[in-house]
Design a protein around this motif. Structure first.
Motif, PDB file in Angstrom:
ATOM      1  N   GLU A 101      -0.683   4.226   7.163  1.00 48.26           N
ATOM      2  CA  GLU A 101      -0.248   5.623   7.312  1.00 48.26           C
ATOM      3  C   GLU A 101      -1.429   6.586   7.473  1.00 48.26           C
ATOM      4  O   GLU A 101      -1.274   7.805   7.301  1.00 48.26           O
ATOM      5  CB  GLU A 101       0.588   6.032   6.090  1.00 48.26           C
ATOM      6  CG  GLU A 101       1.840   5.195   5.954  1.00 48.26           C
ATOM      7  CD  GLU A 101       2.560   5.418   4.642  1.00 48.26           C
ATOM      8  OE1 GLU A 101       3.756   5.773   4.678  1.00 48.26           O
ATOM      9  OE2 GLU A 101       1.946   5.223   3.571  1.00 48.26           O
ATOM     10  N   ASP A 150      -0.916   9.862   9.520  1.00 45.51           N
ATOM     11  CA  ASP A 150      -0.173  10.914   8.812  1.00 45.51           C
ATOM     12  C   ASP A 150      -1.051  11.553   7.742  1.00 45.51           C
ATOM     13  O   ASP A 150      -1.070  12.777   7.571  1.00 45.51           O
ATOM     14  CB  ASP A 150       1.088  10.333   8.145  1.00 45.51           C
ATOM     15  CG  ASP A 150       2.267  10.231   9.114  1.00 45.51           C
ATOM     16  OD1 ASP A 150       2.136  10.695  10.275  1.00 45.51           O
ATOM     17  OD2 ASP A 150       3.325   9.690   8.717  1.00 45.51           O
ATOM     18  N   ASP A 171       1.377  11.411   2.236  1.00 45.95           N
ATOM     19  CA  ASP A 171       1.153  11.472   3.685  1.00 45.95           C
ATOM     20  C   ASP A 171       2.352  12.004   4.456  1.00 45.95           C
ATOM     21  O   ASP A 171       2.200  12.545   5.546  1.00 45.95           O
ATOM     22  CB  ASP A 171       0.839  10.062   4.207  1.00 45.95           C
ATOM     23  CG  ASP A 171       1.991   9.119   3.907  1.00 45.95           C
ATOM     24  OD1 ASP A 171       2.345   8.969   2.711  1.00 45.95           O
ATOM     25  OD2 ASP A 171       2.583   8.577   4.862  1.00 45.95           O
TER      26      ASP A 171
END
Ligand code: NAD
Ligand code: MG
Length: 333
Positions: A123, A126, A97
């Motif tokens: 995450e 991302d 990511d």
């Protein structure tokens, strides 16, 4: 007998002439016409190519997000150009990511590989950007969130990557945990355990699960660190996991070379990634981050992308058990 093995000067020149003639008519050895007429790439001074310290103080809760960093790291989103080096490959990248993993994911997709990325559920934002970039390169992008400190999840991760990609031939074990502690007295057993689980156990579990799927010609790449040989005082637990990573790369390379599977490592120096701003470095260190390298700045993830590509490229067929570094001049991996 000895004379038979000697080539005359005429034979050598004739032979050379023939191979040069082949090269001249064979487009496979040369750039095509469009490439040849493209403008040359201007020289770029590496000392001024990317941001330098001092940086603003900044702190994010672990594991950190690229979008919250200032300046935003460069993973090659605008700059990485592929040339078909990984056409048809199927890659799994942990920590895909952000940071080095994101740079590798973008580069692999632009080199023609389908890519599955693993990351933590926190995450997702991302990861979404990376999946969109992989798809924009015309490749399959597979998102498999989950915590690799869990053995059962690691097995599921590999099975899911194989299922969704339709096979697997590149494994980039890149995810890592780094939390600085000034003293060993501040390091709890839970901390120590989390670092060992993420950086040592997870690669063991993931590689073990992947191996039965890897055909000869496949590549395993581990992200190690300059910390493996030059440990910082406040990274007692982290640095020893990187020594372990460099070590498993060398051991496994010997074990798997006869099977035609290569195992190599990438050793970054100080690189501008979420890991550093979410507990990996002190605020004092962040402000001056990378300033102590001969290049006087930290590296950007994109500056490592071509190394991940090189180590996965089938043309690098004799490289195994190696650690390739990029540390702004600080020296060996
Ligand atoms: P990063 O924060 O962008 O990447 C680390 C990734 O690890 C995270 O994105 C996260 O998805 C993943 N991760 C951590 N714990 C996890 C868990 N329990 N389950 C699933 N995923 C988890 O930072 P980065 O610097 O790009 O780190 C990538 C690798 O590079 C790490 O192995 C790190 O140790 C290594 N490294 C970094 C530097 C540096 O200066 N940034 C230097 C040398 C080596
Ligand atoms: Mg991340």
């Amino acid at each position: 007998m000895k004379e038979d093995n000697k080539l005359s000067r005429r034979q050598v020149i004739n032979g050379l002439g023939a191979s040069l003639a082949v090269a001249a008519v064979s487009p496979i050895f040369s750039a095509d016409a469009a490439e040849a007429s493209a403008p040359t790439v201007p020289l770029k001074d590496p000392t001024t190519a990317y941001p330098k310290p001092p940086f603003k103080k900044q702190q994010q809760p672990w594991p950190g997000l690229v979008s919250q960093m200032d300046p935003k790291p460069d993973h090659g989103e605008q700059s990485y150009k592929g040339s078909g080096r990984l056409k048809g490959r199927k890659a799994l990248i942990t920590g895909g990511d952000s940071g080095m993993g994101r740079a590798a994911a973008i580069a692999y997709a632009r080199e023609g590989a389908d890519v599955a990325i693993n990351y933590l559920p926190a995450e997702e934002a991302d990861a979404k950007e990376v999946i969109a970039l992989i798809k924009a390169a015309g490749q399959k992008g597979v998102a498999i969130p989950g915590d690799i400190r869990d053995e059962a999840f690691c097995k599921k991760l590999v099975a899911e990557a194989v299922r969704q990609l339709g096979g697997l031939d590149i494994v980039v074990s890149n995810a890592g945990r780094q939390q600085q502690r000034q003293s060993i007295l501040d390091l709890t057993t839970e901390d120590f355990d989390a670092t060992m689980k993420t950086n040592i156990y997870a690669p063991f579990w993931i590689i073990k699960a992947a191996l039965p799927h890897l055909q000869p010609g496949s590549a395993i790449i581990g992200t190690t660190s300059e910390q493996a040989t030059d440990p910082s005082a406040d990274l007692y637990d982290y640095a020893q996991t990187k020594a372990a990573t460099t070590n498993y790369v060398r051991s496994l390379a010997k074990q798997l070379a006869p099977k035609g599977i290569r195992v190599n490592g990438v050793a970054p120096g100080p690189i501008w990634t979420p890991l550093q701003v979410s507990g990996g470095a002190t605020q004092e260190k962040l402000v001056q981050f990378g300033g102590d390298t001969p290049m006087m700045r930290p590296g950007q993830p994109v500056e490592l992308a071509s190394i991940y590509v090189q180590l996965a490229d089938p043309q690098a067929s004799y490289a195994t058990g190696q650690v390739y570094g990029a540390a702004g001049g600080k020296g060996m991996p």
